[in-house]
Design a protein around this motif. Sequence first.
Motif, PDB file in Angstrom:
ATOM      1  N   GLN A 182       4.032   2.864  10.929  1.00  0.00           N
ATOM      2  CA  GLN A 182       5.556   2.464   9.832  1.00  0.00           C
ATOM      3  C   GLN A 182       5.200   0.768   9.400  1.00  0.00           C
ATOM      4  O   GLN A 182       6.046  -0.009   8.868  1.00  0.00           O
ATOM      5  N   LYS A 183       3.832   0.053  10.635  1.00  0.00           N
ATOM      6  CA  LYS A 183       4.001  -1.602  10.273  1.00  0.00           C
ATOM      7  C   LYS A 183       3.173  -0.969   8.622  1.00  0.00           C
ATOM      8  O   LYS A 183       3.262  -2.239   7.901  1.00  0.00           O
ATOM      9  N   GLN A 184       2.245  -0.515   8.171  1.00  0.00           N
ATOM     10  CA  GLN A 184       1.920   0.415   6.658  1.00  0.00           C
ATOM     11  C   GLN A 184       2.840   0.461   5.897  1.00  0.00           C
ATOM     12  O   GLN A 184       2.501  -0.038   4.691  1.00  0.00           O
ATOM     13  N   ILE A 185       3.790   0.475   6.347  1.00  0.00           N
ATOM     14  CA  ILE A 185       5.050   1.032   4.992  1.00  0.00           C
ATOM     15  C   ILE A 185       5.346  -0.386   4.851  1.00  0.00           C
ATOM     16  O   ILE A 185       5.867  -0.705   3.548  1.00  0.00           O
ATOM     17  N   LEU A 186       6.000  -1.198   6.196  1.00  0.00           N
ATOM     18  CA  LEU A 186       6.539  -2.292   5.920  1.00  0.00           C
ATOM     19  C   LEU A 186       5.675  -3.324   4.919  1.00  0.00           C
ATOM     20  O   LEU A 186       5.701  -3.733   4.172  1.00  0.00           O
ATOM     21  N   LYS A 187       3.919  -3.064   5.252  1.00  0.00           N
ATOM     22  CA  LYS A 187       3.304  -4.015   4.237  1.00  0.00           C
ATOM     23  C   LYS A 187       3.273  -3.392   2.916  1.00  0.00           C
ATOM     24  O   LYS A 187       2.658  -4.719   2.080  1.00  0.00           O
ATOM     25  N   SER A 188       3.041  -1.977   2.497  1.00  0.00           N
ATOM     26  CA  SER A 188       3.014  -1.798   1.494  1.00  0.00           C
ATOM     27  C   SER A 188       4.442  -2.103   0.518  1.00  0.00           C
ATOM     28  O   SER A 188       4.242  -2.546  -0.489  1.00  0.00           O
ATOM     29  N   ALA A 189       5.561  -1.695   0.950  1.00  0.00           N
ATOM     30  CA  ALA A 189       7.247  -2.545   1.008  1.00  0.00           C
ATOM     31  C   ALA A 189       7.202  -4.194   0.316  1.00  0.00           C
ATOM     32  O   ALA A 189       6.897  -4.288  -0.568  1.00  0.00           O
ATOM     33  N   ILE A 190       6.393  -4.520   1.427  1.00  0.00           N
ATOM     34  CA  ILE A 190       6.093  -6.331   0.543  1.00  0.00           C
ATOM     35  C   ILE A 190       5.173  -6.541  -0.813  1.00  0.00           C
ATOM     36  O   ILE A 190       5.278  -7.353  -1.287  1.00  0.00           O
ATOM     37  N   GLY A 191       4.562  -5.662   0.222  1.00  0.00           N
ATOM     38  CA  GLY A 191       3.484  -5.834  -1.292  1.00  0.00           C
ATOM     39  C   GLY A 191       4.081  -5.325  -3.114  1.00  0.00           C
ATOM     40  O   GLY A 191       3.737  -5.900  -3.998  1.00  0.00           O
ATOM     41  N   ARG A 192       4.976  -4.190  -2.970  1.00  0.00           N
ATOM     42  CA  ARG A 192       5.513  -3.583  -4.095  1.00  0.00           C
ATOM     43  C   ARG A 192       6.553  -4.847  -4.548  1.00  0.00           C
ATOM     44  O   ARG A 192       6.720  -4.653  -5.680  1.00  0.00           O
ATOM     45  N   VAL A 193       7.411  -5.872  -3.636  1.00  0.00           N
ATOM     46  CA  VAL A 193       7.950  -6.593  -3.868  1.00  0.00           C
ATOM     47  C   VAL A 193       7.565  -7.393  -4.256  1.00  0.00           C
ATOM     48  O   VAL A 193       7.701  -8.065  -5.624  1.00  0.00           O
ATOM     49  N   LEU A 194       6.633  -8.038  -3.792  1.00  0.00           N
ATOM     50  CA  LEU A 194       5.690  -8.860  -4.306  1.00  0.00           C
ATOM     51  C   LEU A 194       5.388  -9.188  -5.819  1.00  0.00           C
ATOM     52  O   LEU A 194       4.777  -9.415  -7.170  1.00  0.00           O
ATOM     53  N   LEU A 195       4.994  -7.212  -6.676  1.00  0.00           N
ATOM     54  CA  LEU A 195       4.528  -7.116  -7.661  1.00  0.00           C
ATOM     55  C   LEU A 195       5.232  -7.495  -8.862  1.00  0.00           C
ATOM     56  O   LEU A 195       5.325  -7.723  -9.556  1.00  0.00           O
ATOM     57  N   LEU A 196       7.278  -6.934  -8.252  1.00  0.00           N
ATOM     58  CA  LEU A 196       7.373  -7.109  -8.512  1.00  0.00           C
ATOM     59  C   LEU A 196       8.325  -8.317  -9.427  1.00  0.00           C
ATOM     60  O   LEU A 196       8.503  -9.091 -10.355  1.00  0.00           O
ATOM     61  N   LEU A 197       7.532  -9.426  -8.166  1.00  0.00           N
ATOM     62  CA  LEU A 197       7.727 -10.923  -7.900  1.00  0.00           C
ATOM     63  C   LEU A 197       7.009 -11.508  -9.499  1.00  0.00           C
ATOM     64  O   LEU A 197       6.559 -12.901  -9.846  1.00  0.00           O
ATOM     65  N   GLY A 198       5.283 -10.430  -9.636  1.00  0.00           N
ATOM     66  CA  GLY A 198       4.638 -11.153 -10.581  1.00  0.00           C
ATOM     67  C   GLY A 198       3.511 -11.719  -9.509  1.00  0.00           C
ATOM     68  O   GLY A 198       2.755 -11.977 -10.288  1.00  0.00           O
ATOM     69  N   ASP A 199       3.463 -11.980  -8.184  1.00  0.00           N
ATOM     70  CA  ASP A 199       1.936 -12.271  -7.830  1.00  0.00           C
ATOM     71  C   ASP A 199       1.260 -11.039  -7.268  1.00  0.00           C
ATOM     72  O   ASP A 199       1.480 -10.288  -5.559  1.00  0.00           O
ATOM     73  N   VAL A 200       0.486 -11.356  -8.304  1.00  0.00           N
ATOM     74  CA  VAL A 200      -0.504 -10.222  -7.995  1.00  0.00           C
ATOM     75  C   VAL A 200      -1.730 -10.200  -6.811  1.00  0.00           C
ATOM     76  O   VAL A 200      -1.761  -9.566  -5.782  1.00  0.00           O
ATOM     77  N   SER A 201      -1.330 -11.613  -6.914  1.00  0.00           N
ATOM     78  CA  SER A 201      -2.558 -11.851  -5.547  1.00  0.00           C
ATOM     79  C   SER A 201      -2.012 -11.686  -4.520  1.00  0.00           C
ATOM     80  O   SER A 201      -2.982 -10.812  -3.057  1.00  0.00           O
ATOM     81  N   ALA A 202      -1.123 -11.907  -4.116  1.00  0.00           N
ATOM     82  CA  ALA A 202       0.049 -11.929  -2.927  1.00  0.00           C
ATOM     83  C   ALA A 202       0.325 -10.634  -2.844  1.00  0.00           C
ATOM     84  O   ALA A 202      -0.480  -9.874  -1.260  1.00  0.00           O
ATOM     85  N   ALA A 203       0.024  -9.462  -3.296  1.00  0.00           N
ATOM     86  CA  ALA A 203       0.286  -8.509  -2.909  1.00  0.00           C
ATOM     87  C   ALA A 203      -0.914  -7.431  -2.699  1.00  0.00           C
ATOM     88  O   ALA A 203      -0.534  -7.056  -1.960  1.00  0.00           O
ATOM     89  N   GLU A 204      -2.006  -7.832  -3.155  1.00  0.00           N
ATOM     90  CA  GLU A 204      -3.315  -7.271  -3.218  1.00  0.00           C
ATOM     91  C   GLU A 204      -3.138  -7.623  -2.101  1.00  0.00           C
ATOM     92  O   GLU A 204      -4.569  -6.461  -0.668  1.00  0.00           O
ATOM     93  N   LYS A 205      -2.978  -9.094  -1.187  1.00  0.00           N
ATOM     94  CA  LYS A 205      -3.655  -9.217   0.583  1.00  0.00           C
ATOM     95  C   LYS A 205      -2.772  -8.098   1.039  1.00  0.00           C
ATOM     96  O   LYS A 205      -2.747  -7.756   1.979  1.00  0.00           O
ATOM     97  N   GLN A 206      -0.993  -8.257   0.692  1.00  0.00           N
ATOM     98  CA  GLN A 206      -0.115  -7.195   1.400  1.00  0.00           C
ATOM     99  C   GLN A 206      -0.757  -5.623   1.761  1.00  0.00           C
ATOM    100  O   GLN A 206      -0.820  -5.366   2.630  1.00  0.00           O
ATOM    101  N   PHE A 207      -0.934  -5.206   0.878  1.00  0.00           N
ATOM    102  CA  PHE A 207      -1.956  -3.753   0.321  1.00  0.00           C
ATOM    103  C   PHE A 207      -3.084  -3.666   1.322  1.00  0.00           C
ATOM    104  O   PHE A 207      -3.499  -3.040   2.343  1.00  0.00           O
TER     105      PHE A 207
END
Length: 528
Positions: free
Chosen positions: A378-403
Amino acid sequence: MAENSSLFQLSDNLSVLSDDSKPPDTGLGRYFSNTTHTIFDEIVPSANQEAIQKPSVSASPRPAFDSFLTCTPANNFHDDSILENSEQVSDHVTASDVHRDAWIPSDQTRKVLASIATSTPGSNFPDRENLTMPGLTLQGDLTDAIKEASIHFLGEDENIHRNVLTVSDVTQDERGLRNLIQAGCYRAAINLTGRLLGIYGQGFGKINYPSKHTPHSLQLWFTRLALLAKLKHVEVLENESKPFGNLDKPDMFFTFYPELYGTKPGSMACFAFRLLLAEIPAYCNKPKLALDNLYKVLATVRQIVKNLKMGLGEDGGRDGGHLKFTTTERDDAIRLWIGRQSRVLISIVNCALTLKNYILAVDILEALSENNDWSLEQKQILKSAIGRVLLLLGDVSAAEKQFAVGKDVSTARELTDRGLMAVAQNAFQEAYSCFKKASTLEPANIMLINNMAVCLLYNGQLQAAVHLLESAVIRNPSKGLQEALLLNICTLYELHTTHSMQPKLHLLRQLNRYKGDAIGVQCLKLTL
C-alpha cells in the motif's frame, strides 16, 4: 482521449483499502458498494471486475497516454482489487450495523428526530421542509444506442447478432438489476431502477411529492445515480440527485419511522451514497462545489473518529457509547471510520486533479502515506500515485524520487512508472520497452497496450500502432472493446487513411456482437 487510467488505478486502490464498502471495480464498483450487508452486496461481484471498464471520451484531436490527461470525476480512479480481502475484513466482517449506519445529523434534524421519539406514534406530522421528496425526471426508457447505430449503419440484418439483456429479459427485482449490471447493460439497469422506484411512489413526475423511504429504496437511488454518473447523463443526474441534498433530512434516519424501526439509530442511506452525492457537482462541471461538499463530509467523519476515541458514540452521545460497546467493537469502529476518512481524502484528490490543483493532491497523498497502518504494498501504491501526480505537475526530478525505480524492476507497476518517466523525458522507445515488459506481466491490462500504441505513434510507426490496438480487440473483444481504446484507434484510422469508415464500421459490428449497452458509440467518431 484515454484518461489517467494508470495514475487512477493506483489511487482507487487506496479507496479500496480505506472504504467501508465492497471494493470498487472501475468507477462503478465503488458506488455499487454497500455499507451494510444487503441484497445488493453482490451487485458487481469481484469476479466480474475486469469486465466493466470505464468510458473515457474526450474531444482531444490525438491519442493520449493513459495517466497523462486531466482527471474527470466520471472517470475516477480505478481499482486492481489488490486490497480486497483486508478491506472486507475491516468492515463487512467486524463492523456492526450500528457503526456502519452511524452519522451525525444537523441540530435541526436532531430536534425533529427527538420530537418524533417522544411523541405518541402517529401523532407527529413533520413539515414538508423536513421531508426528502425525490422522483424521476427521465420519462420512458433509455434506448440501446449501439443497437440503433448498428441498424442505421449496418442494416436490419445486423440486429440478428445483437444478443444483450434488456429490462424485460430479467426479473423485476434486485436480482435482475444485478444481472443487467454484470452484463454491462447499464441503460437497461437504469430503466429497471425507474420501474422499481415507481413502486415506492417515486417515479416520473413525483419530485416534491411526499413518500416513504427505506434502506432498499435508497439503495435503488444510489445504484441509479451511480449508473447515470457512469454514463455521463449529467442533466438527469443533477436533477434527480438534488432532492436528496446532503442526506440530512429527518426522514433519512431510522428513528423517523419508529413504527418500522423502533429506536434503531443511524442513517438509512449508506456512506457510499453520501459520498457520491458530495461528488456529483464535479460530474456536472462544478468541481469547486464538490470539493466543498467533500470537506464537509470529511469534517463530520473526523468528528466521529474523535468521538469514538473519547469513548463516546459516533454522534457524541453516551447513550450507546462506551457503556454498550466493548473494546473490540470500539476498535473496529475506529478502524472503519479512519478508513472512511481516507476514502473521502482520495475523493478530494480526484477533485483536486480535476481542478489541476496538483499541489493539494500531492499534499493529501503525502499525508496519507504517513499512516503507519499501511502495508508495504500500500505504501508503494501511495508513492507511485504521488510520483504520477508530480509528473502531471511537470516536476520530473521529484517524481523520480518518489518512484525510486532502481535497476531491479520486477513488477508491472514499477515498469509502468519507469515508462511514464521515459515519456516525460520524450524517450518514447524506452517507454515502449517498459510498457511492453509490463504488458507481459499483465497481458489483460488494456492501459499498457494503449500506451505502447501511443509510443509507436510518436516514434513514427503509425501502422504498427493501429495493428497493436486492433490485435487487442481481436484477441479479447470483451476486454479490448473499451471507449478509451476505441476512440484512440478511430483517431489513428483517420490519421492513417482517408478511407476510415469501413474499419470503424467493423468496430461497430464488434460492439454490436460482444458488448452490452453501456458504451457510447460516439467513441467510434461516426456521423449519424
